[in-house]
Design an enzyme around this catalytic site. Structure first.
Site, PDB file in Angstrom:
ATOM      1  N   GLU A  21      30.425  92.605  43.216  1.00  0.00           N
ATOM      2  CA  GLU A  21      31.784  92.336  43.707  1.00  0.00           C
ATOM      3  C   GLU A  21      32.221  90.941  43.262  1.00  0.00           C
ATOM      4  OE1 GLU A  21      34.841  92.953  44.451  1.00  0.00           O
ATOM      5  OE2 GLU A  21      34.399  94.273  46.142  1.00  0.00           O
ATOM      6  N   ARG A 104      31.613  91.175  58.409  1.00  0.00           N
ATOM      7  CA  ARG A 104      31.215  90.289  57.313  1.00  0.00           C
ATOM      8  C   ARG A 104      32.457  89.975  56.492  1.00  0.00           C
ATOM      9  NH1 ARG A 104      31.308  92.845  52.430  1.00  0.00           N
ATOM     10  NH2 ARG A 104      30.842  95.073  52.296  1.00  0.00           N
ATOM     11  N   ASN A 106      34.562  89.735  52.915  1.00  0.00           N
ATOM     12  CA  ASN A 106      34.604  90.564  51.716  1.00  0.00           C
ATOM     13  C   ASN A 106      35.264  89.801  50.573  1.00  0.00           C
ATOM     14  OD1 ASN A 106      33.701  93.043  50.634  1.00  0.00           O
ATOM     15  ND2 ASN A 106      35.771  93.867  50.665  1.00  0.00           N
ATOM     16  N   GLU A 125      31.714  99.803  58.337  1.00  0.00           N
ATOM     17  CA  GLU A 125      32.904 100.510  57.861  1.00  0.00           C
ATOM     18  C   GLU A 125      33.328 101.618  58.812  1.00  0.00           C
ATOM     19  OE1 GLU A 125      32.673 101.665  53.746  1.00  0.00           O
ATOM     20  OE2 GLU A 125      31.552  99.861  53.182  1.00  0.00           O
ATOM     21  N   ASN A 151      40.349  94.227  50.831  1.00  0.00           N
ATOM     22  CA  ASN A 151      40.085  93.822  49.446  1.00  0.00           C
ATOM     23  C   ASN A 151      41.283  93.058  48.914  1.00  0.00           C
ATOM     24  OD1 ASN A 151      37.557  94.464  47.878  1.00  0.00           O
ATOM     25  ND2 ASN A 151      37.807  96.363  49.055  1.00  0.00           N
ATOM     26  N   ASP A 197      39.973  99.127  45.447  1.00  0.00           N
ATOM     27  CA  ASP A 197      39.040  98.021  45.627  1.00  0.00           C
ATOM     28  C   ASP A 197      39.694  96.741  45.114  1.00  0.00           C
ATOM     29  OD1 ASP A 197      36.499  96.626  46.056  1.00  0.00           O
ATOM     30  OD2 ASP A 197      35.578  98.607  45.952  1.00  0.00           O
TER      31      ASP A 197
END
Length: 289
Positions: A21, A104, A106, A125, A151, A197
């Site tokens: 990522e 968390r 991202n 999730e 995202n 994403d």
């Protein structure tokens, strides 16, 4: 009609990240940084000589973005950390969401004014406890809430529109943006062929959206029209970012998370890919510490 890019992506690092990522171009070091969130790793790839370097992170880390003192600011679970590449040391500089321990951090983005925008998400999730934040000169502000998986974000070239994704809903949201303030939240686009994403912006205002389980990167005009797709030979593109001297090298992180059973037929899942594109991206901004 959707237009498919003619250039073929190439695998530049077969790292097989569980959840690659956040690729970002570091112009000074002429290198690409990215993370493996679930693997708890920070990676650096230098295209000129093919050098690859990796560091362990203190916990799951969603992004690593360059700061104005040559360090990186990393979105580690529980807070923002300053990372010094020369020593490999992570130092907590801003706690985040101490009241939401199931979350968390991202994806993240640096605005032209040096502010850091980033999102959080429920690590399982399952519940919509994710939020959108701005961190600037030591002040942390929550701007939006109620996401399953965040995202982005990223900004239009004129800085007047901020894009942010509700990934589980396959939805790209847009906000009016002025001086760090958001308004007029609205749906900009929906990605039917994969989960929306990480986003990046080119210099023409075309939004490039990684498609998790969508085999590529979708391209949207400033009006929200789907105008093209960059096909990638693995199904989980998590984010694409512009790099290289002319900002025409598009680097794409991928993941095998959720698709471990596909690794036999897609052995390079989790690899770092690159493709040449016609339109350059925007220069990477630095966080003002």
């Amino acid at each position: 009609m959707s237009v498919v890019e003619l250039a073929q992506p190439e695998l530049v690092w077969d790292i097989q990240a569980e959840l690659g990522e956040g690729p970002v171009w570091d112009a000074e070091r002429k290198a690409v940084w990215f993370v493996d969130i679930k693997g708890r790793k920070l990676h650096r790839y230098t295209p000129a000589n093919g050098e690859t370097v990796s560091w362990d992170t203190p916990d799951q880390t969603g992004f690593a973005l360059p700061a104005d003192d040559a360090s990186l600011v990393c979105g580690v679970r529980g807070g923002l950390h300053r990372f010094e590449p020369e020593t490999g040391v992570f130092t907590l500089i801003q706690p985040v969401e101490e009241d939401r321990p199931q979350n968390r951090l991202n994806d993240g983005f640096v605005a032209p004014d040096g502010s850091l925008w980033f999102g959080s998400m429920d690590d399982s999730e399952e519940v919509q406890t994710g939020a959108l934040y701005r961190w600037f000169q030591g002040e942390l502000t929550r701007h939006d809430d109620g996401y399953g998986v965040t995202n982005g974000p990223c900004l239009s070239p004129d800085g007047r529109t901020l894009y942010h994704h509700d990934t589980l809903a396959k939805t790209v949201l847009a906000f009016d943006h002025a001086d760090g303030v958001l308004s007029n939240r609205r749906v900009f686009a929906v990605t039917e062929d994969g989960y929306a994403d990480g986003p990046s912006m080119d210099s023409d205002g075309v939004l490039h959206v990684g498609l998790f389980n969508g085999w590529g990167v979708a391209k949207f005009s400033p009006q929200g029209e789907r105008i093209g797709k960059i096909e990638v030979p693995v199904q989980t593109v998590t984010k694409a970012a512009f790099g290289g001297e002319d900002l025409r090298d598009l680097y794409m992180t991928t993941a095998w998370l959720g698709n471990a059973d596909k690794r036999g037929e897609q052995p390079t899942l989790g690899g770092l890919y690159r493709v040449r594109v016609e339109t350059p991206g925007l220069p990477q901004n630095k966080i003002r510490l």
